[in-house]
Write a protein that holds these residues in place. Structure first.
Motif, short mmCIF file in Angstrom:
data_model
loop_
_atom_site.label_atom_id
_atom_site.label_comp_id
_atom_site.label_asym_id
_atom_site.label_seq_id
_atom_site.Cartn_x
_atom_site.Cartn_y
_atom_site.Cartn_z
N GLU A 96 0.83 -1.21 0.00
CA GLU A 96 0.00 0.00 0.00
C GLU A 96 0.86 1.26 0.00
O GLU A 96 0.52 2.26 -0.65
N ALA A 97 2.00 1.23 0.73
CA ALA A 97 2.88 2.40 0.76
C ALA A 97 3.47 2.67 -0.61
O ALA A 97 3.48 3.82 -1.09
N ASN A 99 2.37 1.89 -3.49
CA ASN A 99 1.37 2.28 -4.49
C ASN A 99 0.50 3.46 -4.06
O ASN A 99 -0.34 3.93 -4.84
N GLY A 100 0.69 3.95 -2.82
CA GLY A 100 -0.08 5.11 -2.36
C GLY A 100 -1.56 4.84 -2.24
O GLY A 100 -2.40 5.68 -2.58
N ILE A 101 -1.92 3.65 -1.71
CA ILE A 101 -3.33 3.28 -1.55
C ILE A 101 -3.59 2.89 -0.11
O ILE A 101 -2.67 2.74 0.69
N ARG A 105 -2.98 6.21 1.34
CA ARG A 105 -3.64 6.99 0.29
C ARG A 105 -3.24 8.46 0.43
O ARG A 105 -3.31 9.05 1.51
N ARG A 107 -0.24 9.66 0.20
CA ARG A 107 1.15 9.84 0.63
C ARG A 107 2.00 8.66 0.15
O ARG A 107 2.54 7.89 0.93
N LYS A 108 2.09 8.53 -1.13
CA LYS A 108 2.83 7.45 -1.77
C LYS A 108 4.30 7.46 -1.35
O LYS A 108 4.97 8.48 -1.45
N ASP A 110 7.13 5.61 -2.59
CA ASP A 110 7.74 4.70 -3.56
C ASP A 110 9.27 4.76 -3.54
O ASP A 110 9.93 4.30 -4.47
#
Length: 331
Positions: A96-97, A99-101, A105, A107-108, A110
């Motif tokens: 989730e981190a 992909n920013g989900i 959400r 605060r991606k 990557d």
């Protein structure tokens, strides 16, 4: 007896590491020390991180510190902001981190990269042996601990409660040792863990008073794995804890160690190489480290650090495209 032997093992000073021909020496650009983000005292991360710190200190010649944190979610944040050099996490928060989900959400993050796979975390619940709670559906109206803030139990636990419309009277966030004490004192009705087994604090709890452990039904497992791609069906063998005489059917998530993408390639290469070279010692620190094998990087399925990619390719480990970081695809 297995639980008693394990409790004795984690209380004994770590065994001496096997002698190697030469230690890796710090090089230009390497961090001057390594801070490892683990989790709360009484959990597996804290124990395993102590082993990592010793290996890094003795074999790489770098001072290493085991930092108590909230666990997987917080460790990702600390790696992303370069507050720690090595973070222990599970693949749910990492997925989730990156992909920013979900939890991340808007605060991606990557910039994280996988260094090496650690072991499997199993979702399971602990209650008093005489508790009427037999299933997650019995948790409505109860006081439930979802482990420490930022941990995998909180991450998965909230999704479990929402998915099955369970409404506890109160949710608290206690470390595993504190949660076991709260259960003993009647302050909480159930503890949830998504963690490597056995959980040291839960081993002690099962020895000192009657406890009971459970997971999920077949239908619940199908619902969870169908909704969340980072969860898979699993089973906890009988005898992990005292009084646990039957297999616990549940779900699992893989753990991995993550670093920032800006870490020097040669440092990460040596780190990964050193951890795998000392797996036998790490397994004496906690048996979950028996799963720390190069081939198990298959279960991470997120971008690796280029230094780690070099190591796995040298070992002949097949990597999928998703594991090759963007910076290597551009070169």
């Amino acid at each position: 007896m297995k639980a008693q032997r394990f409790l004795m093992l984690i209380m004994v000073p770590a065994l001496a590491l096997a002698v190697t021909a030469a230690q890796a020496q710090p090089r230009p650009g390497w961090p001057r020390s390594v801070t490892i983000g683990s989790a709360s005292i009484g959990g597996v991360y804290f124990v395993v991180a102590g082993g990592y710190a010793r290996v890094i200190g003795e074999k790489m010649g770098l001072p290493a510190t085991n930092r108590v944190t909230g666990g997987p979610v917080q460790n990702i944040q600390l790696v992303a902001t370069k507050e720690i050099e090595l973070g222990m996490t599970t693949m749910g928060p990492a997925f989730e981190a990156f992909n920013g989900i979900g939890e991340f959400r808007g605060r991606k993050l990557d910039v994280i990269r996988i260094a090496f796979p650690m072991y499997t975390s199993f979702a399971h619940w602990m209650v008093s042996a005489d508790s009427p709670i037999r299933s997650v559906t019995d948790l409505t109206g109860r006081v439930v601990s979802l482990g420490p803030r930022g941990g995998s139990a909180e991450f998965v636990g909230h999704r479990v409660l929402e998915l099955f419309n369970i409404k506890p009277r109160r949710i608290v966030y206690l470390g595993f040792a504190d949660g076991a004490t709260a259960l003993r004192d009647g302050v909480v009705d159930a503890n949830f863990g998504v963690i490597g087994i056995p959980v040291p604090a839960w081993v002690e709890a099962s020895i000192t008073r009657p406890t009971r452990f459970f997971g999920f039904t077949k239908e619940q497992i199908e619902t969870l794995t169908g909704r969340y791609p980072y969860l898979a069906r699993a089973a906890i063998r009988a005898g992990v804890y005292r009084g646990q005489d039957e297999v616990i059917h549940t779900v699992q998530m893989w753990n991995a160690a993550v670093v920032h993408k800006d870490m020097p390639d040669d440092f990460v290469y040596e780190l990964v190489k050193t951890i795998f070279a000392n797996r036998d010692f790490l397994a004496t620190v906690h048996p979950a480290s028996n799963e720390t094998l190069p081939v198990n990087v298959f279960y991470t399925r997120l971008p690796l650090h280029p230094g780690a990619v070099k190591f796995y390719r040298e070992q002949g480990v097949r990597l999928i495209d998703d594991q090759i970081p963007p910076e290597m695809k551009r070169s």
